[in-house]
Design a protein around this motif. Structure first.
Motif, PDB file in Angstrom:
ATOM      1  N   VAL A   1      11.988  -9.136   5.400  1.00 33.54           N
ATOM      2  CA  VAL A   1      11.101  -9.729   6.406  1.00 33.54           C
ATOM      3  C   VAL A   1      11.527 -11.154   6.742  1.00 33.54           C
ATOM      4  N   VAL A   2      11.707 -11.968   5.709  1.00 30.90           N
ATOM      5  CA  VAL A   2      12.091 -13.365   5.936  1.00 30.90           C
ATOM      6  C   VAL A   2      13.552 -13.463   6.354  1.00 30.90           C
ATOM      7  N   GLY A   3      14.396 -12.540   5.840  1.00 29.77           N
ATOM      8  CA  GLY A   3      15.781 -12.489   6.270  1.00 29.77           C
ATOM      9  C   GLY A   3      16.777 -13.151   5.348  1.00 29.77           C
ATOM     10  N   GLN A   4      16.387 -13.427   4.103  1.00 25.15           N
ATOM     11  CA  GLN A   4      17.311 -14.018   3.153  1.00 25.15           C
ATOM     12  C   GLN A   4      18.311 -12.969   2.670  1.00 25.15           C
ATOM     13  N   SER A   5      19.552 -13.364   2.461  1.00 27.82           N
ATOM     14  CA  SER A   5      20.545 -12.414   1.951  1.00 27.82           C
ATOM     15  C   SER A   5      20.258 -12.067   0.496  1.00 27.82           C
ATOM     16  N   GLU A   6      19.785 -13.042  -0.261  1.00 28.58           N
ATOM     17  CA  GLU A   6      19.317 -12.851  -1.632  1.00 28.58           C
ATOM     18  C   GLU A   6      18.009 -13.619  -1.770  1.00 28.58           C
ATOM     19  N   PRO A   7      17.046 -13.091  -2.558  1.00 27.53           N
ATOM     20  CA  PRO A   7      15.781 -13.812  -2.698  1.00 27.53           C
ATOM     21  C   PRO A   7      15.991 -15.205  -3.295  1.00 27.53           C
ATOM     22  N   ASP A   8      15.464 -16.216  -2.617  1.00 29.32           N
ATOM     23  CA  ASP A   8      15.543 -17.576  -3.133  1.00 29.32           C
ATOM     24  C   ASP A   8      14.686 -17.679  -4.390  1.00 29.32           C
ATOM     25  N   PRO A   9      15.245 -18.090  -5.539  1.00 25.79           N
ATOM     26  CA  PRO A   9      14.486 -18.100  -6.795  1.00 25.79           C
ATOM     27  C   PRO A   9      13.229 -18.963  -6.748  1.00 25.79           C
TER      28      PRO A   9
ATOM     29  N   VAL B   1       0.828  -1.205   0.000  1.00 22.16           N
ATOM     30  CA  VAL B   1       0.000   0.000   0.000  1.00 22.16           C
ATOM     31  C   VAL B   1       0.861   1.253   0.000  1.00 22.16           C
ATOM     32  N   ARG B   2       1.976   1.222   0.762  1.00 18.33           N
ATOM     33  CA  ARG B   2       2.876   2.384   0.796  1.00 18.33           C
ATOM     34  C   ARG B   2       3.599   2.596  -0.523  1.00 18.33           C
ATOM     35  N   ASN B   3       3.723   1.539  -1.310  1.00 17.25           N
ATOM     36  CA  ASN B   3       4.527   1.598  -2.530  1.00 17.25           C
ATOM     37  C   ASN B   3       3.706   1.194  -3.747  1.00 17.25           C
ATOM     38  N   GLY B   4       2.521   1.777  -3.845  1.00 15.66           N
ATOM     39  CA  GLY B   4       1.668   1.504  -4.997  1.00 15.66           C
ATOM     40  C   GLY B   4       2.360   1.868  -6.299  1.00 15.66           C
ATOM     41  N   GLY B   5       2.138   1.040  -7.320  1.00 17.58           N
ATOM     42  CA  GLY B   5       2.727   1.302  -8.633  1.00 17.58           C
ATOM     43  C   GLY B   5       4.032   0.593  -8.883  1.00 17.58           C
ATOM     44  N   ILE B   6       4.656   0.041  -7.828  1.00 13.81           N
ATOM     45  CA  ILE B   6       5.905  -0.696  -7.973  1.00 13.81           C
ATOM     46  C   ILE B   6       5.580  -2.169  -8.202  1.00 13.81           C
ATOM     47  N   SER B   7       6.378  -2.854  -8.983  1.00 13.78           N
ATOM     48  CA  SER B   7       6.046  -4.195  -9.431  1.00 13.78           C
ATOM     49  C   SER B   7       6.042  -5.217  -8.306  1.00 13.78           C
ATOM     50  N   ARG B   8       5.304  -6.297  -8.523  1.00 19.17           N
ATOM     51  CA  ARG B   8       5.243  -7.417  -7.574  1.00 19.17           C
ATOM     52  C   ARG B   8       6.611  -8.073  -7.387  1.00 19.17           C
ATOM     53  N   TYR B   9       7.454  -8.054  -8.420  1.00 16.29           N
ATOM     54  CA  TYR B   9       8.780  -8.663  -8.333  1.00 16.29           C
ATOM     55  C   TYR B   9       9.595  -7.987  -7.238  1.00 16.29           C
ATOM     56  N   HIS B  10       9.580  -6.661  -7.235  1.00 11.94           N
ATOM     57  CA  HIS B  10      10.299  -5.908  -6.210  1.00 11.94           C
ATOM     58  C   HIS B  10       9.714  -6.178  -4.830  1.00 11.94           C
ATOM     59  N   LYS B  11       8.389  -6.232  -4.733  1.00  8.56           N
ATOM     60  CA  LYS B  11       7.748  -6.387  -3.428  1.00  8.56           C
ATOM     61  C   LYS B  11       8.020  -7.761  -2.822  1.00  8.56           C
TER      62      LYS B  11
ATOM     63  N   GLU C   1      11.419 -19.821  -4.047  1.00  8.26           N
ATOM     64  CA  GLU C   1      10.419 -19.203  -3.185  1.00  8.26           C
ATOM     65  C   GLU C   1       9.803 -17.972  -3.859  1.00  8.26           C
ATOM     66  N   ARG C   2      10.641 -17.224  -4.536  1.00  5.94           N
ATOM     67  CA  ARG C   2      10.137 -16.052  -5.269  1.00  5.94           C
ATOM     68  C   ARG C   2       9.123 -16.479  -6.325  1.00  5.94           C
ATOM     69  N   GLN C   3       9.429 -17.548  -7.065  1.00  6.29           N
ATOM     70  CA  GLN C   3       8.517 -18.028  -8.094  1.00  6.29           C
ATOM     71  C   GLN C   3       7.217 -18.537  -7.489  1.00  6.29           C
TER      72      GLN C   3
ATOM     73  N   TRP D   1      11.517  -7.807  -1.564  1.00  5.83           N
ATOM     74  CA  TRP D   1      11.561  -7.114  -0.270  1.00  5.83           C
ATOM     75  C   TRP D   1      11.108  -8.045   0.849  1.00  5.83           C
ATOM     76  N   LEU D   2      10.026  -8.762   0.617  1.00  3.66           N
ATOM     77  CA  LEU D   2       9.537  -9.699   1.631  1.00  3.66           C
ATOM     78  C   LEU D   2      10.615 -10.713   2.005  1.00  3.66           C
ATOM     79  N   LEU D   3      11.234 -11.310   1.014  1.00  4.38           N
ATOM     80  CA  LEU D   3      12.190 -12.384   1.272  1.00  4.38           C
ATOM     81  C   LEU D   3      13.466 -11.878   1.937  1.00  4.38           C
ATOM     82  N   THR D   4      13.890 -10.683   1.598  1.00  5.52           N
ATOM     83  CA  THR D   4      15.135 -10.168   2.179  1.00  5.52           C
ATOM     84  C   THR D   4      14.906  -9.403   3.480  1.00  5.52           C
TER      85      THR D   4
END
Length: 231
Positions: free
Chosen positions: A79-87, A61-71, A89-91, A74-77
């Motif tokens: 909130v979840v704490g991954q150093s890089e998004p796991d491909p 909601v704070r970042n409307g207009g930005i793609s789901r890929y970025h969001k 899990e991202r998929q 952000w969740l994986l790094t």
């Protein structure tokens, strides 16, 4: 008429005849789809727990207009704490999100004023620049019979809006002067960076504050403005 508003009777007319390209965000401008996507982000993140799902929903909601890929990255790094998004899990997140969104996008409310606005702006090219997945969005617009309105094309993620504007400007698909109709702070920032006029469309926006001096309730206001400029 379902799109008629009173705001256009109070605000100065916006003269669209001076613009060669009209650019539209999708969610919250053409379609009343923001609530569908907000819930879809929440549901996609639930396997990581309710706190993670709430965090992603708020970030979206704070970042409307930005793609789901970025969001989801952000969740994986963050909130979840991954150093890089796991491909993988991202998929999985992308697939869960798309499944929850599809039916809603096909049936949600359309701002019908755009049909009349298209008739009144034959001089201008029309295009969509959205944070939605490009291929998914093109198929939704095709199924809803909206793709023919946008003679300059329908564009979305994973490219950012700034990347879309830059690439289309280089190929002369996007002709200047241009005006961008959006419903978020990011839309306003993207328009500013591209040196476009920005119009904030507020009826279905989830943004807390209108990031533009040019505000309309819906595209119906532009229909009325065009009528007033031709009086």
């Amino acid at each position: 008429m379902p799109w008629r508003t009173t705001m256009a009777d109070q605000a100065p007319p916006i003269d669209l005849t001076q613009y060669r390209t009209l650019i539209f965000d999708c969610d919250g401008v053409i379609l009343n789809s923001n609530p569908i996507k907000t819930e879809a982000f929440y549901q996609a993140a639930l396997p990581y727990g309710e706190d993670a799902a709430r965090a992603l929903r708020a970030y979206h909601v704070r970042n409307g207009g930005i793609s789901r890929y970025h969001k989801f990255d952000w969740l994986l790094t963050e909130v979840v704490g991954q150093s890089e998004p796991d491909p993988e899990e991202r998929q999985a997140l992308l697939e869960a999100y798309a499944k929850n969104v599809w039916d809603g996008m096909l049936t949600c409310e359309l701002d019908e004023a755009i049909l009349e606005l298209r008739k009144q702006t034959p001089h201008a090219r029309w295009m969509v620049a959205s944070g939605s997945d490009e291929q998914e969005l093109r198929e939704i617009f095709r199924l809803r019979g909206l793709n023919e309105l946008f003679d300059a094309g329908i564009y979305g993620s994973p490219r950012t809006k700034e990347e879309i504007f830059s690439e289309l400007g280089e190929t002369n698909t996007l002709l200047r002067p241009a005006v961008f109709l959006g419903d978020s702070r990011y839309d306003a920032q993207a328009a500013q960076r591209a040196s476009f006029t920005f119009i904030f469309v507020q009826r279905w926006s989830e943004s807390e504050a209108a990031p533009s001096e040019q505000k309309i309730e819906s595209c119906g206001d532009l229909v009325h403005s065009l009528g007033r400029t031709h009086l």
